[in-house]
Scaffold this motif. Structure first.
Motif, PDB file in Angstrom:
ATOM      1  N   THR A  62      75.387  72.209 134.561  1.00  7.00           N
ATOM      2  CA  THR A  62      74.437  71.760 135.702  1.00  7.00           C
ATOM      3  C   THR A  62      73.310  72.161 135.077  1.00  7.00           C
ATOM      4  O   THR A  62      72.907  73.103 134.525  1.00  7.00           O
ATOM      5  CB  THR A  62      74.836  71.926 136.922  1.00  7.00           C
ATOM      6  N   LYS A  63      72.042  71.596 135.949  1.00  8.41           N
ATOM      7  CA  LYS A  63      70.740  72.233 136.051  1.00  8.41           C
ATOM      8  C   LYS A  63      70.524  73.585 136.786  1.00  8.41           C
ATOM      9  O   LYS A  63      71.240  73.449 137.723  1.00  8.41           O
ATOM     10  CB  LYS A  63      69.788  71.113 136.488  1.00  8.41           C
ATOM     11  N   PHE A  64      69.830  74.403 136.398  1.00  9.90           N
ATOM     12  CA  PHE A  64      69.631  75.580 137.052  1.00  9.90           C
ATOM     13  C   PHE A  64      67.911  75.423 137.632  1.00  9.90           C
ATOM     14  O   PHE A  64      67.751  76.579 138.540  1.00  9.90           O
ATOM     15  CB  PHE A  64      69.530  76.895 136.184  1.00  9.90           C
ATOM     16  N   VAL A 107      70.258  71.512 130.198  1.00  6.62           N
ATOM     17  CA  VAL A 107      69.002  70.916 130.268  1.00  6.62           C
ATOM     18  C   VAL A 107      69.389  69.434 129.817  1.00  6.62           C
ATOM     19  O   VAL A 107      70.347  69.090 129.330  1.00  6.62           O
ATOM     20  CB  VAL A 107      67.955  71.346 129.462  1.00  6.62           C
ATOM     21  N   SER A 108      68.274  68.499 130.235  1.00  5.08           N
ATOM     22  CA  SER A 108      68.585  66.986 129.802  1.00  5.08           C
ATOM     23  C   SER A 108      69.224  66.784 128.371  1.00  5.08           C
ATOM     24  O   SER A 108      70.076  66.054 128.244  1.00  5.08           O
ATOM     25  CB  SER A 108      67.271  66.242 130.102  1.00  5.08           C
ATOM     26  N   ALA A 109      68.458  67.513 127.253  1.00 10.37           N
ATOM     27  CA  ALA A 109      68.852  66.989 125.994  1.00 10.37           C
ATOM     28  C   ALA A 109      70.170  67.578 125.441  1.00 10.37           C
ATOM     29  O   ALA A 109      70.693  67.097 124.655  1.00 10.37           O
ATOM     30  CB  ALA A 109      67.601  67.477 125.136  1.00 10.37           C
ATOM     31  N   ASN A 110      70.751  68.622 126.242  1.00  7.40           N
ATOM     32  CA  ASN A 110      71.930  69.231 125.578  1.00  7.40           C
ATOM     33  C   ASN A 110      73.122  68.891 126.295  1.00  7.40           C
ATOM     34  O   ASN A 110      74.193  69.343 126.067  1.00  7.40           O
ATOM     35  CB  ASN A 110      71.856  70.718 125.384  1.00  7.40           C
ATOM     36  N   ARG A 111      73.051  67.737 127.077  1.00  9.16           N
ATOM     37  CA  ARG A 111      74.219  67.516 128.068  1.00  9.16           C
ATOM     38  C   ARG A 111      75.418  67.004 126.995  1.00  9.16           C
ATOM     39  O   ARG A 111      76.640  67.123 127.247  1.00  9.16           O
ATOM     40  CB  ARG A 111      73.738  66.644 129.148  1.00  9.16           C
ATOM     41  N   ASP A 112      74.953  65.709 126.489  1.00 13.06           N
ATOM     42  CA  ASP A 112      75.906  65.035 125.335  1.00 13.06           C
ATOM     43  C   ASP A 112      76.617  66.205 124.492  1.00 13.06           C
ATOM     44  O   ASP A 112      77.740  66.272 124.447  1.00 13.06           O
ATOM     45  CB  ASP A 112      75.376  64.208 124.557  1.00 13.06           C
ATOM     46  N   ILE A 124      77.567  67.953 135.503  1.00 12.27           N
ATOM     47  CA  ILE A 124      77.263  67.189 136.904  1.00 12.27           C
ATOM     48  C   ILE A 124      75.728  67.643 136.846  1.00 12.27           C
ATOM     49  O   ILE A 124      75.299  68.814 137.401  1.00 12.27           O
ATOM     50  CB  ILE A 124      78.089  67.850 137.986  1.00 12.27           C
ATOM     51  N   ALA A 125      74.731  66.769 136.195  1.00 15.35           N
ATOM     52  CA  ALA A 125      73.453  67.186 136.193  1.00 15.35           C
ATOM     53  C   ALA A 125      72.530  66.310 136.317  1.00 15.35           C
ATOM     54  O   ALA A 125      71.987  65.848 135.590  1.00 15.35           O
ATOM     55  CB  ALA A 125      73.613  68.027 134.781  1.00 15.35           C
ATOM     56  N   THR A 126      72.451  65.690 137.426  1.00 14.24           N
ATOM     57  CA  THR A 126      71.561  64.410 137.783  1.00 14.24           C
ATOM     58  C   THR A 126      71.462  63.337 136.411  1.00 14.24           C
ATOM     59  O   THR A 126      70.656  62.864 135.844  1.00 14.24           O
ATOM     60  CB  THR A 126      70.051  64.716 137.896  1.00 14.24           C
ATOM     61  N   TYR A 127      72.896  63.242 136.023  1.00 19.98           N
ATOM     62  CA  TYR A 127      73.164  62.745 134.552  1.00 19.98           C
ATOM     63  C   TYR A 127      73.314  61.205 134.760  1.00 19.98           C
ATOM     64  O   TYR A 127      74.348  60.816 135.243  1.00 19.98           O
ATOM     65  CB  TYR A 127      74.535  63.379 134.299  1.00 19.98           C
ATOM     66  N   THR A 128      72.466  60.363 134.332  1.00 21.17           N
ATOM     67  CA  THR A 128      72.404  59.033 134.433  1.00 21.17           C
ATOM     68  C   THR A 128      73.563  58.361 133.405  1.00 21.17           C
ATOM     69  O   THR A 128      73.349  58.810 132.304  1.00 21.17           O
ATOM     70  CB  THR A 128      71.280  58.319 134.168  1.00 21.17           C
ATOM     71  N   ILE A 129      74.397  57.360 134.003  1.00 20.81           N
ATOM     72  CA  ILE A 129      75.309  56.696 133.278  1.00 20.81           C
ATOM     73  C   ILE A 129      74.496  55.629 132.549  1.00 20.81           C
ATOM     74  O   ILE A 129      74.017  54.604 133.048  1.00 20.81           O
ATOM     75  CB  ILE A 129      76.533  55.923 134.183  1.00 20.81           C
ATOM     76  N   ALA A 132      74.084  54.055 126.110  1.00 18.95           N
ATOM     77  CA  ALA A 132      74.079  54.941 124.917  1.00 18.95           C
ATOM     78  C   ALA A 132      75.014  56.111 125.048  1.00 18.95           C
ATOM     79  O   ALA A 132      75.676  56.445 124.144  1.00 18.95           O
ATOM     80  CB  ALA A 132      72.642  55.263 124.715  1.00 18.95           C
ATOM     81  N   ARG A 133      74.790  56.901 126.264  1.00 13.07           N
ATOM     82  CA  ARG A 133      75.409  57.855 126.390  1.00 13.07           C
ATOM     83  C   ARG A 133      77.223  57.725 126.528  1.00 13.07           C
ATOM     84  O   ARG A 133      78.010  58.449 125.857  1.00 13.07           O
ATOM     85  CB  ARG A 133      75.107  58.559 127.848  1.00 13.07           C
ATOM     86  N   LYS A 134      77.466  56.198 126.947  1.00 16.34           N
ATOM     87  CA  LYS A 134      78.909  56.136 126.989  1.00 16.34           C
ATOM     88  C   LYS A 134      79.537  55.896 125.553  1.00 16.34           C
ATOM     89  O   LYS A 134      80.652  55.859 125.372  1.00 16.34           O
ATOM     90  CB  LYS A 134      78.994  54.655 128.054  1.00 16.34           C
ATOM     91  N   PRO A 242      72.181  55.480 138.135  1.00 15.53           N
ATOM     92  CA  PRO A 242      73.394  55.814 138.684  1.00 15.53           C
ATOM     93  C   PRO A 242      73.898  57.340 138.159  1.00 15.53           C
ATOM     94  O   PRO A 242      74.151  57.359 136.852  1.00 15.53           O
ATOM     95  CB  PRO A 242      74.307  54.601 138.280  1.00 15.53           C
ATOM     96  N   TYR A 243      74.127  58.127 138.817  1.00 23.85           N
ATOM     97  CA  TYR A 243      74.416  59.620 138.649  1.00 23.85           C
ATOM     98  C   TYR A 243      76.131  59.471 138.300  1.00 23.85           C
ATOM     99  O   TYR A 243      76.818  59.353 139.412  1.00 23.85           O
ATOM    100  CB  TYR A 243      74.331  60.725 139.499  1.00 23.85           C
ATOM    101  N   GLY A 244      76.551  60.061 137.125  1.00 21.78           N
ATOM    102  CA  GLY A 244      77.818  59.964 136.659  1.00 21.78           C
ATOM    103  C   GLY A 244      78.317  61.459 136.553  1.00 21.78           C
ATOM    104  O   GLY A 244      77.386  62.507 136.105  1.00 21.78           O
TER     105      GLY A 244
HETATM  106  N1  GLU Z   1      68.721  60.746 135.440  1.00 18.64           N
HETATM  107  C1  GLU Z   1      67.897  60.956 134.323  1.00 18.64           C
HETATM  108  C2  GLU Z   1      68.774  61.330 133.146  1.00 18.64           C
HETATM  109  O1  GLU Z   1      70.033  61.496 133.137  1.00 18.64           O
HETATM  110  C3  GLU Z   1      66.624  61.907 134.353  1.00 18.64           C
HETATM  111  C4  GLU Z   1      67.108  63.140 134.775  1.00 18.64           C
HETATM  112  C5  GLU Z   1      67.809  64.217 134.029  1.00 18.64           C
HETATM  113  O2  GLU Z   1      67.249  64.197 132.751  1.00 18.64           O
HETATM  114  O3  GLU Z   1      68.341  65.096 134.456  1.00 18.64           O
HETATM  115  O4  GLU Z   1      68.233  61.483 132.062  1.00 18.64           O
END
Ligand code: GLU
Length: 295
Positions: A62-64, A107-112, A124-129, A132-134, A242-244
């Motif tokens: 998650t984000k800190f 952080v955003s870039a290392n989630r995938d 679980i990090a404000t992570y939009t579905i 491309a990510r799918k 949409p946050y997934g």
């Molecule tokens: N919800 C957007 C995303 O998943 C922006 C917020 C974020 O990066 O956490 O990319």
């Protein structure tokens, strides 16, 4: 003696932190909400849920640094916010108490990549579905739908009201966020500066180095709530986010399980209560829960 000293240090830290609180920030406490933990669970032996339950531990990214969704409590070292509450809800249904969660900062870039490399079980990090990510990971949810907006300096000196008002201006966003891609498509001639975290981007707005920062209204409202004198939130959204809950590819059983946890939480009020305890303090009462995606 050492224990006493340690306790004294924690108390002193708590006092210093509460004295230095920005307006809008709730007092820092070591108390943490723990949803009721399911003690009587049973899962198929070959399932991901069984493995997690048996280990008594789950690693959640998650984000800190995002107030309201995932903000690290300096006293406990654990993140607090709506995303953290969703994580505790899922863990509890696996029979894992909050102390069994190993929170990992993302952080955003290392989630995938964190999911692909097996460094975490969930994100679980404000992570939009997104489509491309799918292609590289799976998502449960959504559990909330945000929209992209702008944060500007207090008083909005450059009168920003729409994305198009930012033509030719310097704007910051975060690397690997859907926000940077959307904004680039919408206003290609803006000068987009990328940071690795939203807190750094907000600092650049505050310092006047950029005209605006762009990301989800939820994140912007959280950052502003900590420093209302420095920022204004532009009252416009131009995307749907949409946050997934991110799950590594190939763990369809876990996706279905989490969707079921969410379905129950939407219906029994625990989702809305988690919202009210966290993001709802600034963003208002819980909306209608979103429809879950069909896989
Ligand atoms: N919800 C957007 C995303 O998943 C922006 C917020 C974020 O990066 O956490 O990319």
């Amino acid at each position: 003696m050492q224990r006493l000293l340690r306790r004294g240090a924690v108390l002193l830290a708590a006092l210093l932190l509460s004295a230095g609180c920005d307006s809008g920030a709730p007092p820092i406490s070591t108390e943490e909400y723990q949803p009721p933990v399911d003690t009587d669970v049973s899962f198929p032996l070959d399932s991901t849920m069984y493995r997690l339950h048996e280990s008594g531990e789950i690693r959640i990214g998650t984000k800190f640094d995002q107030p309201l969704f995932g903000l690290r409590n300096p006293l406990t070292g654990r993140p607090e916010g709506f995303d953290a509450e969703m994580g505790k809800l899922i863990a509890a249904r696996l029979g894992i108490p909050a102390e069994g969660i190993d929170w990992v900062e993302t952080v955003s870039a290392n989630r995938d990549p964190f999911l692909q490399q097996g460094r975490v079980d969930l994100i679980i990090a404000t992570y939009t579905i997104t489509e491309a990510r799918k292609q590289v990971i799976d998502f449960a949810g959504p559990y909330y739908v945000a929209g992209q907006s702008f944060l500007v300096r207090a008083g909005n000196p450059e009168r920003i009201g729409t994305p198009e008002d930012l033509h030719g201006k310097t704007v910051c966003a975060v690397e690997g966020s859907a926000s940077s891609t959307h904004f680039r498509e919408r206003v290609p001639d803006a000068d987009l500066v990328l940071f690795d975290s939203f807190s750094k981007c907000a600092q650049a707005v505050k310092n006047g180095q950029v005209t605006a920062m762009t990301t989800d209204n939820t994140i912007l409202a959280g950052l502003r709530s900590r420093d209302e004198e420095s920022f204004d939130l532009v009252d416009v959204t131009f995307t749907e986010e949409p946050y997934g809950i991110g799950v590594a590819n190939g763990r369809k059983d876990l996706v279905a399980f989490i969707d079921d946890v969410l379905r129950t939480a939407f219906a029994d009020g625990s989702w809305a209560a988690a919202w009210d305890r966290t993001a709802g303090r600034i963003l208002g009462p819980a909306p209608e829960p979103p429809d879950l995606d069909r896989y």
